[in-house]
Design a protein around this motif. Sequence first.
Motif, PDB file in Angstrom:
ATOM      1  N   ILE A   1      -8.680   3.603  -2.754  1.00 32.58           N
ATOM      2  CA  ILE A   1      -8.207   2.220  -2.834  1.00 32.58           C
ATOM      3  C   ILE A   1      -9.143   1.360  -1.997  1.00 32.58           C
TER       4      ILE A   1
ATOM      5  N   ARG B   1       0.677   4.251  -2.727  1.00 31.30           N
ATOM      6  CA  ARG B   1       0.403   5.620  -2.280  1.00 31.30           C
ATOM      7  C   ARG B   1       1.479   6.601  -2.727  1.00 31.30           C
TER       8      ARG B   1
ATOM      9  N   ASP C   1      -5.494   7.855   6.410  1.00 30.08           N
ATOM     10  CA  ASP C   1      -5.738   7.643   4.977  1.00 30.08           C
ATOM     11  C   ASP C   1      -7.237   7.490   4.763  1.00 30.08           C
TER      12      ASP C   1
ATOM     13  N   LEU D   1       0.823  -1.205   0.000  1.00 31.02           N
ATOM     14  CA  LEU D   1       0.000   0.000   0.000  1.00 31.02           C
ATOM     15  C   LEU D   1       0.866   1.267   0.000  1.00 31.02           C
TER      16      LEU D   1
ATOM     17  N   ARG E   1      -4.529   2.075   9.151  1.00 23.26           N
ATOM     18  CA  ARG E   1      -4.194   3.123   8.185  1.00 23.26           C
ATOM     19  C   ARG E   1      -5.287   4.165   7.995  1.00 23.26           C
TER      20      ARG E   1
ATOM     21  N   VAL F   1      -6.004  -2.207   7.410  1.00 26.50           N
ATOM     22  CA  VAL F   1      -6.872  -1.091   7.016  1.00 26.50           C
ATOM     23  C   VAL F   1      -7.242  -0.261   8.231  1.00 26.50           C
TER      24      VAL F   1
ATOM     25  N   LEU G   1      -8.818   5.163   1.870  1.00 22.92           N
ATOM     26  CA  LEU G   1      -8.643   3.715   1.923  1.00 22.92           C
ATOM     27  C   LEU G   1      -9.918   3.070   2.446  1.00 22.92           C
TER      28      LEU G   1
END
Length: 393
Positions: free
Chosen positions: A263, A255, A317, A251, A313, A310, A320
Motif C-alpha cells: 500500500i 489490511r 507493517d 488502513l 505503522r 505511516v 506500507l
Amino acid sequence: MTFSLDPVAIEPLLFGMVDTVRGPGLTPLRLPDRAFEQMFDEFSRAVASFSAGIRLEFESAASRVELNVTLTRHPLITGNTPSSFCLFVDGERVRTEEVPATADAGRVSETDTVTATVLFDISEALAPDRRSFQIWFPHDAKVSINLLRADAPVMPSSAAPRLRWIHYGSSISQCVDTPDPSDSWPAAASRELDLDLISMGLAGSCMLDPYAARAIRDTPADLITLKIGINIVGADAFAARSLSPVIHGFLDTIRDGHPDTPIVVISPVFCGIHEFTPGPTVMSPDGRWTAAGTGNLTLMDIRHALDRVVADRVTHDRALFHFDGRRLLGEHDSSHLYDSVHPDTDGYRMIASRFSDLGRVAGNDLHDAISAARTRHAEAGGAKAGGVEASKE
C-alpha cells in the motif's frame, strides 16, 4: 458475418469494475452497488457511478466494432460536453468516438440520459489479423452496455494477467477535467506500467469513508495506492484531533482484506491556495477556486498527519509505503492548475509520466512498492482469464 455479444457474454471482457448492476443492460460500477446508499449526497453518488478506468479488453480480427450503450450524465457536474470512448489496438491509440450531450447544462436538476451506438471503423487502419483491443469508457458518465457487435469473432485476451492496481483518490484522480478518458493520469500510468487498473477516483468525495475502505478491502489487488488530502481540506472535513485516527482506521479496514499487499500512501500534490491556508474551498466569480481560510487543516497539516501515521505503522507493517505527491506535481508546475486546484490535460499527462518514471526507477517508495507487488504477483502465479461466447447473426 456479424458477431453479437449480449450483456452476459460481455461481462467477462470488462475490466476496472468491482460490481455490476444487471437490468436491460449491464452497468459496471467502481464501488459495490450497496455502497451507494451510504453516500453523503447525490453528487457523491453521481461521480461514483461514472465509468472512470472501466474498459473492455478482448482480441479480435474485427475491422468494425459497435457498442450500443446507454449513458447517464450530470451537466451540473461535467457541463454540457460530449462523452468519449477511446480505442487502443495493440497498445496504440487508434480512435476516439464521442457521444454528444443532449441536456441543457443550465438546468441544474436535469440529467442527460441517451442511448447511442458507438462505432469504431478501423478497416483502413489495421491488417486483418487477430489483435488486442482496449476500449476505455467515459470517465464523466455512467455507462450501461446493451450490445457489442463486430465483423469478426471476439475472444478474451490471451495475455498473461497483469498486476491488479487499485487507486483511491479525488477529482485529481478521476480527471473529469480532461476530455479523453484515456488521458486520465491513472489510466495513462496503468498502460505505461502494464497494470490492471481499478480507479476509485471520486471527485469531491475522497473523504476516507468506510464504504470506500471496505470496497478496497473486498477487492482482489496486488498494489494499492491512496492519494489523500485535497478533499479533506476543501470540505473542511476533519480537525487535527480526528484525522489521524480516521487514517489509521481506513488502513486497518484495508489490511483486514489485504494483510500483505503493498500500500502506498500518497500525500497531496501542490495546491497553492491551500498549502498554508485552511479550507473550505470556495468558487470565486472568475471561475477559480479560493481558500476561505476559516477551516481547520491545510495541505501541510495533511502531509504531516500522513507522515506520522505511516511512521507509526511501518514498524509492524513492512508493506506500507509513503510517497510525496509533490513529486508528481509541485510548486513549479502550478501553471497547470487551470482553476487553482485541478490540472489541465497537459498537467495530467505530466503526472502520468512522472508516476510511471518513478515507478520504474529504484530509489523511491513508489518503485519499491511496485517491485514488491510484482514479486508477490509472480510468486502467486497471477489469476486466470475468463471466457466468453458470441452468438452469430
